[in-house]
Design an enzyme around this catalytic site. Structure first.
Site, PDB file in Angstrom:
ATOM      1  N   ILE A   1       0.240  -0.947   0.126  1.00 40.77           N
ATOM      2  CA  ILE A   1       0.150   0.137  -0.460  1.00 40.77           C
ATOM      3  C   ILE A   1       0.809   1.117   0.041  1.00 40.77           C
ATOM      4  O   ILE A   1       1.533   1.162   1.283  1.00 40.77           O
ATOM      5  CB  ILE A   1      -1.046  -0.223   1.616  1.00 40.77           C
ATOM      6  CG1 ILE A   1      -1.589  -1.257   1.454  1.00 40.77           C
ATOM      7  CG2 ILE A   1      -1.894   1.317   1.295  1.00 40.77           C
ATOM      8  CD1 ILE A   1      -2.642  -1.256   2.478  1.00 40.77           C
TER       9      ILE A   1
ATOM     10  N   LYS B   1       4.845   0.223  13.295  1.00 41.15           N
ATOM     11  CA  LYS B   1       4.401   0.625  12.091  1.00 41.15           C
ATOM     12  C   LYS B   1       3.911   2.055  12.312  1.00 41.15           C
ATOM     13  O   LYS B   1       4.630   3.442  11.872  1.00 41.15           O
ATOM     14  CB  LYS B   1       3.672  -0.300  11.529  1.00 41.15           C
ATOM     15  CG  LYS B   1       3.962  -1.750  10.322  1.00 41.15           C
ATOM     16  CD  LYS B   1       3.374  -2.296  10.155  1.00 41.15           C
ATOM     17  CE  LYS B   1       3.905  -3.439  10.405  1.00 41.15           C
ATOM     18  NZ  LYS B   1       3.279  -5.050   9.368  1.00 41.15           N
TER      19      LYS B   1
END
Length: 430
Positions: free
Chosen positions: A138, A207
């Protein structure tokens, strides 16, 4: 066409081999888009003889991955070894010190050392790129760093770990309990033999800290992420959430305001009206809210050789074009160090599950603890007795300060009425 961009790769596991396959398969298209060919010239891994499904004999072999930083034919070093420290960090520092651009999929290293590596990249006037470190294929880092660059991002959050999302989705569809689905996920290769980093929220926290820094212009602050996982979610929680109009998802959430930087990974009840409720299996999704662009929603495969290799090669294309700027969307000297926000002052609704003795007065005890802590109860549900004679009590609260729920559970923690530790999940606002 210009001279090729010459690449050295450290790590030839699933992703490293995937990068080579992708460059082989789409090389002509990539060269047209990049304005010049991208060619692998050298590789390093632990076992030279291992069959990886790609021909590596055409590349220079280097036993010590750090030596790739000194390879005279390489313009860019790609690190796919993994680990926050050790060989990966040594290679990163050596490559940047040698004036070579550096691409990595290593979220742990970027979460812990990204600031110092960005400083080194700026000093050497080379690129530090890590699109593949967050959400696989992504393009969320590019989206935040470039597409949303004109916006003040007010909040960034999402489903950042495919293993946890697979487990929760499977519990939801099958009615199975956590341990059974985890074992299945391990057998299918979705979960590691030691799944702690995934199921305890550490992977998602790595993340999230990267996304927060990109979104808010703050220094990476992984150590400040409040981290919880899905280890204690049971099938009954999934069923209760569904009955209430929610789905359970592990959500990483970050916000920055005058009170400081808030970062948390924790199971949430997500309303069925919210797009995150419909992200299933091992898919990842990120939501960013900008003051002019509104809500941005990024969704796709968060791991695997193809998606992750795609992100790595996208970074290489940018470098081949000469399109790279500060790693965190602004020079490191502009990144601010924010205090940790007081989560207790955050207002919201909560889901609380208690296992208690089935006897007179227990519900009154629970209600009194909630009342004394200032928690307003929206609903209280008692379910039938378990095999050990205990019953499940589920409470949904009205909106209020998070510290009030914490205080109520602290009051109940020593009660002989409880037969197990409480489970507390936040309810995601829309």
């Amino acid at each position: 066409m210009s001279e090729p961009l010459r690449v050295a790769i450290a790590g030839l596991g699933t992703v490293g081999a995937g990068v080579i396959r992708l460059l082989d398969a789409n090389g002509e298209l990539i060269a047209r888009r990049a304005g010049r060919p991208i060619e692998v010239v050298a590789v390093s891994a632990r076992d030279r003889s291992k069959d990886r499904g790609v021909d590596i004999d055409r590349f220079d072999w280097v036993d010590d991955p750090t030596a790739l930083a000194r390879h005279p034919g390489a313009d860019v070093v790609v690190e796919l070894v993994g680990g926050a420290d050790g060989p990966a960090l040594a290679l990163a520092r050596a490559a940047l010190d040698a004036g070579k651009s550096f691409v990595t999929a290593n979220k742990a290293m970027i979460a812990h050392h990204g600031f110092s590596l960005a400083e080194a990249a700026e000093k050497a006037d080379v690129a530090l790129k890590f699109e593949a470190a967050v959400a696989g294929g992504i393009p969320v880092i590019k989206g935040l760093r470039e597409g949303a660059a004109a916006n003040a991002i007010t909040r960034v959050y999402g489903i950042l770990n495919g293993t946890c999302n697979y487990i929760l989705s499977k519990m939801e569809s099958d009615g199975s309990d956590f341990d059974a689905v985890l074992s299945e996920a391990q057998a299918l290769g979705y979960a590691e033999a030691d799944p702690s980093f995934d199921i305890d929220g550490v992977d998602a926290a790595h993340k999230l800290s990267i996304l927060a820094s990109l979104s808010f212009g703050t220094r990476p602050a992984f150590d400040d992420v409040a981290t919880g996982g899905v280890r204690h979610v049971v099938a009954a929680d999934i069923a209760e959430a569904a009955a209430l109009g929610y789905r359970v998802r592990l959500v990483g959430m970050a916000e920055a305001d005058a009170g400081g930087l808030f970062q948390r990974v924790h199971p949430y009840l997500v309303p069925l009206r919210h797009p995150l409720a419909h992200v299933s299996d091992s898919i990842n999704a990120v939501v960013a809210e900008g003051n002019y662009v509104g809500r941005l929603f990024f969704q796709g495969a968060g791991a695997g050789d193809g998606p992750t290799a795609s992100a790595v090669v996208a970074d290489l294309i940018d470098i081949a074009r000469g399109e790279f700027g500060p790693a965190y969307a602004m020079p490191v000297e502009s990144l601010t160090a924010q205090p940790v926000a007081d989560s207790g002052e955050r207002r919201g609704r909560a889901y609380v599950r208690l296992m208690v003795q089935d006897r007179v007065g227990v519900l009154a005890e629970i209600a009194a603890a909630m009342r004394d802590a200032g928690v307003s109860i929206e609903s209280l549900i008692q379910r039938g007795a378990a095999a050990d004679g205990s019953v499940m009590v589920v409470i949904v609260t009205h909106e209020g300060p998070e510290r009030c729920v914490a205080q109520a559970l602290e009051k109940l923690s020593g009660s002989p009425s409880l037969t197990g530790a409480p489970m507390w999940m936040y309810i995601l606002g829309e």
